[in-house]
Structure formats: structure tokens, C-alpha cells
Design a protein around this motif. Structure first.
Motif, mmCIF file in Angstrom:
data_model
loop_
_atom_site.group_PDB
_atom_site.id
_atom_site.type_symbol
_atom_site.label_atom_id
_atom_site.label_comp_id
_atom_site.label_asym_id
_atom_site.label_seq_id
_atom_site.Cartn_x
_atom_site.Cartn_y
_atom_site.Cartn_z
ATOM 1 N N ASP A 259 0.869 -1.181 0.000
ATOM 2 C CA ASP A 259 0.000 0.000 0.000
ATOM 3 C C ASP A 259 0.905 1.229 0.000
ATOM 4 N N PHE A 260 0.789 2.064 -1.038
ATOM 5 C CA PHE A 260 1.686 3.202 -1.219
ATOM 6 C C PHE A 260 1.089 4.525 -0.731
ATOM 7 N N SER A 261 0.025 4.472 0.034
ATOM 8 C CA SER A 261 -0.636 5.714 0.451
ATOM 9 C C SER A 261 0.283 6.594 1.288
ATOM 10 N N SER A 262 1.207 5.988 2.062
ATOM 11 C CA SER A 262 2.104 6.779 2.899
ATOM 12 C C SER A 262 3.111 7.582 2.087
ATOM 13 N N LEU A 263 3.291 7.218 0.813
ATOM 14 C CA LEU A 263 4.191 7.972 -0.072
ATOM 15 C C LEU A 263 3.505 9.167 -0.719
ATOM 16 N N GLY A 264 2.221 9.312 -0.490
ATOM 17 C CA GLY A 264 1.473 10.382 -1.142
ATOM 18 C C GLY A 264 0.830 9.933 -2.440
ATOM 19 N N ILE A 265 1.038 8.670 -2.815
ATOM 20 C CA ILE A 265 0.432 8.131 -4.031
ATOM 21 C C ILE A 265 -1.063 7.933 -3.803
ATOM 22 N N THR A 266 -1.860 8.382 -4.765
ATOM 23 C CA THR A 266 -3.313 8.266 -4.629
ATOM 24 C C THR A 266 -3.936 7.303 -5.635
ATOM 25 N N SER A 267 -3.279 7.092 -6.787
ATOM 26 C CA SER A 267 -3.859 6.199 -7.791
ATOM 27 C C SER A 267 -2.770 5.641 -8.695
ATOM 28 N N ILE A 268 -2.543 4.334 -8.634
ATOM 29 C CA ILE A 268 -1.529 3.668 -9.442
ATOM 30 C C ILE A 268 -2.091 3.393 -10.835
ATOM 31 N N THR A 269 -1.281 3.655 -11.861
ATOM 32 C CA THR A 269 -1.699 3.281 -13.215
ATOM 33 C C THR A 269 -0.643 2.361 -13.846
ATOM 34 N N ARG A 270 0.245 2.900 -14.667
ATOM 35 C CA ARG A 270 1.199 2.065 -15.404
ATOM 36 C C ARG A 270 2.268 1.498 -14.476
ATOM 37 N N MET A 271 2.857 0.369 -14.875
ATOM 38 C CA MET A 271 3.945 -0.225 -14.113
ATOM 39 C C MET A 271 4.802 -1.090 -15.029
ATOM 40 N N THR A 272 6.065 -1.262 -14.621
ATOM 41 C CA THR A 272 7.005 -2.058 -15.412
ATOM 42 C C THR A 272 8.147 -2.503 -14.518
ATOM 43 N N VAL A 273 8.771 -3.628 -14.852
ATOM 44 C CA VAL A 273 9.929 -4.120 -14.103
ATOM 45 C C VAL A 273 11.130 -4.200 -15.033
ATOM 46 N N ASN A 274 12.336 -4.124 -14.446
ATOM 47 C CA ASN A 274 13.551 -4.225 -15.250
ATOM 48 C C ASN A 274 13.862 -5.687 -15.548
#
Length: 425
Positions: A259-274
Motif C-alpha cells: 500500500d503506497f498511500s504513505s508515499l502520497g500516491i493516490t492512484s496507481i496506473t502504469r507499471m514495469t519491471v527491469n
């Protein structure tokens, strides 16, 4: 009216993204058996406006679309140096940048000022671009290999799936009503896509681009169309502030892992891994410190200089902005804009300490003559490092039909460049 409606739709497809204030976040990723941990989140874009659609160029470099001077261009972030460079200089806006397999090139969807929307390739050595698919209005896509593209094409006021062979110049439609998430499934010859044929439940499906055969993989999170593959069995997806995973044939449903809410993130969209699967980049709507100062401050970590990572990124951005603006004026051969970034007592040196020019007037005279005599002048940044008040650029310069390489070391004080040292081969 149909052509007008279609035109409006593909304008909306890309331009509407610019209304959100998204940022790119980079995380450390640890995956052991069926356990996944995501830690050390850092905002690497830290830019007002639109930053979205991240993809890894290699283990340490991230491509993404970013706002610059009122348009969206391709940014390249060096995670090992914590610095950013721009890799294109077109008048259009670029979206969804991806590395082209086995080539020193990237691709991106370009929306030109005349409304034309097409998929282009960009040479990483000199920044030159050329159209990849001429007859289709590509909105989203991925590469199966260096010859095969699977894409969502704007057609009949919806997105339909096409497979294009670049060498043969052929394109074939295999599915209708698809979403924006396309990914090559690791260790396979398949590509995943989001099917929206069932409006009540979107589905993740695979397609074999050689045969057109499609198969159901899993249902998406409700209302979510952005995913990425951790490996050929595990899928990541985000909804709101939370990151989920689904391991095929193990998980009965999506499992929350962070849960990334503590980082200030409100809505996750795109994602990718190396490629090594130890870094995760996501695009997300971000609540600034002014919106929630207490929550943001709790997650700032100190770097080796003693400043917070947020403060450090801000300093880098300001210094780099000056140099990048100056480079843009150089490529435009705009002598007035070019000289605005220099201090009155600017000194130009040949490495290590040979003084070539001193003072703004002498510098203007030399560069004005240079701009007038070289109509094909263009400098392309191959690599950029920011250290303290210095910006170090490795450049490839085209002049009078010839190409040469150089390094420029810019030193900045009080918002002005007061010293430049050149190293030339």
C-alpha cells in the motif's frame, strides 16, 4: 460527421492524459517463491504536469513521457546517476516510449501539431526519427520482436488489436474492443492484452501474433486495465494506492502486496519491471507536500549529502533545466535565447584549463557566426551526469554534414552558467 468524430477520439486518447499530475516512482523489488516485497520508493520524475508510461531501456535506465515546454517528450532517467536527459527534439508530443528489441532505437506514439498521430522510431545515437506504421492510428502497443508490433489502433470509434510486421509492411486485425495494456509474456512468443468485450468484467488474454490464436488468462481487477508481468506466471496490477499480484495456478484471486498511500500516491496506473526483476517503476497520481505535508515528510529518506531525496531531486531539476534550455536554444540556433543562460563573465575552456573565450560579448560573436554558417547544426545528448552545481554532457554534434563527439562540463551559479569546459575528440 464520422471523420470528425474519429479525429476527436484520437485527440482525446492522448491529450486527455496531460490533464493529470502523474509522477514516476522507482522501487526496489524482491521476489522469492510466491512472496514479493516492494521497498524504497522514490519519485524520480518530480515534475509539474504529466509524467507517465514508464519502461526500462535496460537495467538502470527508465524511459517515460514527460512534460517539457508545454508538450510531452521522451525522457530517459539514469537511476545510477539520478539524472535525466531528453532523447528527442521534435515539434510533436511523444507517448509510450519503448526500447525496440535488438536495436539502438526506441519507439513512441507521436501526436503532431497538425493532429496526425502515428508510431515512430527514434535513433538513440542522433535522435533522428522515422515513421514505423503509416496507415494506422496507433494508440498503445508493444514489441514481440524487432519486426513484430502488437497494438491498439483507433478504428470505428474504439480500440482494436492489430499485429504488424514491419519488414513486410503488413497489418492484420485480430480482436476488437481492447484496452491500453500490452506486454510480451516472458519466456514465450505470446503477448498479453486487455479484452473489454465483456463490459462487466474485463479480461487478460494472450495472443499468438503468428497465428492470431487468443486465450483467456485471468480477470482483471475491477475496472483496472494496467498490468505488467513479473515472470511468465505472476502478474502485477494496481488499484488506488494498493499493488496486487496474481500468480497463475496458485492464487485464486488478486492478492494485495503493498500500500503506497504513505508515499502520497493516490492512484496507481502504469507499471514495469527491469530485466533482472529487482526494480519496479510505476506511474501514479501524487499528492504533493502542500496537500498532505505530514504524510509526505514521513517517507522522505536522507541521502549521503544529508538532504532529503525530494530536495535533492529538486536541485538537480533546476540545474539541469538551465542546461537543457540552453541546449534547445543551441539546436534552434537562437542566439538571443542561447545567451540568456550565461553569466556576463562567462569563460569557455578547452580541457583541462586552456581559456578560449572570456566575457559574454566575445562568446556571442563567436556563436552567432557559428549559427549562421551551420544550417544543419544539432547536438544530441548521449549521456548526462549531474554532480553538485555541474552538469556533464556527453554530446554527439552534427555540423556541416560531419558528426563528432564531445564532452561539455557546465558550471552554474545563481541561475547562470559561468564556466564551460569542453573535451573534444
Amino acid at each position: 460527421m464520422k471523420p470528425v468524430l474519429s479525429l476527436c477520439i484520437y485527440f482525446f486518447t492522448l491529450i486527455s492524459f496531460c490533464q493529470s499530475n502523474t509522477d514516476i516512482f522507482l522501487f526496489d523489488l524482491v521476489s522469492i517463491n510466491n512472496s514479493i516485497k516492494v521497498t524504497n520508493g522514490t519519485n524520480i520524475s518530480n515534475n509539474e504536469g504529466y509524467d507517465n508510461q514508464p519502461s526500462f531501456l535496460n537495467e538502470d535506465r527508465i524511459l517515460y513521457s514527460s512534460t517539457r515546454n508545454g508538450q510531452t517528450d521522451i525522457a530517459q532517467y539514469f537511476s545510477n546517476y539520478k539524472s535525466k536527459v531528453w532523447i528527442n527534439f521534435t515539434e510533436g508530443s511523444e507517448y509510450s516510449p519503448l526500447k525496440i528489441p535488438n536495436r539502438n532505437e526506441v519507439s513512441a506514439v507521436r501526436l503532431d501539431k497538425d493532429g496526425k498521430q502515428r508510431l515512430y522510431r527514434y535513433n538513440l545515437s542522433n535522435g533522428e526519427s522515422s515513421e514505423l506504421i503509416q496507415d494506422l492510428v496507433v494508440a498503445y502497443y508493444t514489441w514481440l520482436n524487432e519486426e513484430t508490433i502488437v497494438s491498439a489502433v483507433i478504428e470505428d470509434q474504439q480500440l482494436n488489436l492489430f499485429v504488424t510486421n514491419i519488414s513486410a509492411g503488413t497489418s492484420r486485425k485480430y480482436a476488437t474492443k481492447v484496452g491500453r495494456s500490452f506486454h510480451k509474456i516472458p519466456n514465450s512468443n505470446l503477448v498479453s492484452f486487455i479484452s473489454k468485450e465483456n463490459e462487466n468484467q474485463w479480461q487478460i488474454k494472450s495472443i499468438n501474433p503468428d497465428t492470431g490464436v487468443t486465450k483467456l488468462i485471468a480477470n482483471t481487477l475491477e475496472g483496472v486495465e494496467d498490468i505488467c508481468w513479473l515472470n511468465n506466471k505472476t502478474i502485477l496490477s494496481g488499484k488506488g494506492t494498493k499493488l496486487y499480484k496474481l500468480t497463475l495456478n496458485k492464487d485464486n484471486n488478486w492478492v494485495e502486496i503493498s500500500d503506497f498511500s504513505s508515499l502520497g500516491i493516490t492512484s496507481i496506473t502504469r507499471m514495469t519491471v527491469n530485466p533482472s526483476i529487482d526494480k519496479l517503476a510505476i506511474a501514479a497520481d501524487f499528492k504533493t507536500a502542500n496537500d498532505n505535508t505530514e504524510a509526505t515528510n514521513q517517507d522522505e529518506e536522507q541521502d549521503h549529502t544529508g538532504t532529503t531525496s525530494t530536495e535533492s531531486n529538486k536541485e538537480v531539476t533546476e540545474i539541469e533545466t538551465i542546461v537543457q534550455r540552453n541546449l534547445d536554444a543551441y539546436n534552434a540556433r537562437d542566439i538571443d535565447s542561447f545567451m540568456k543562460d550565461y553569466a556576463d563573465d562567462i569563460k569557455l575552456y578547452a580541457y583541462p584549463n586552456t581559456l578560449q573565450t572570456e566575457g559574454k560579448e566575445a562568446m556571442r560573436k563567436g556563436y552567432k557566426d557559428w549559427f549562421d554558417r551551420v544550417p544543419d547544426l544539432r547536438a544530441f545528448i548521449k549521456k548526462r551526469i549531474v554532480i553538485g552545481n555541474k552538469v556533464i554532457d556527453e554530446e554527439q554534434v552534427t555540423a556541416n554534414g560531419q558528426i563528432f563527439n564531445a564532452v561539455a562540463i557546465y558550471e552554474i551559479e545563481n541561475g547562470k552558467i559561468f564556466k564551460v569546459t569542453f573535451i573534444q575528440n
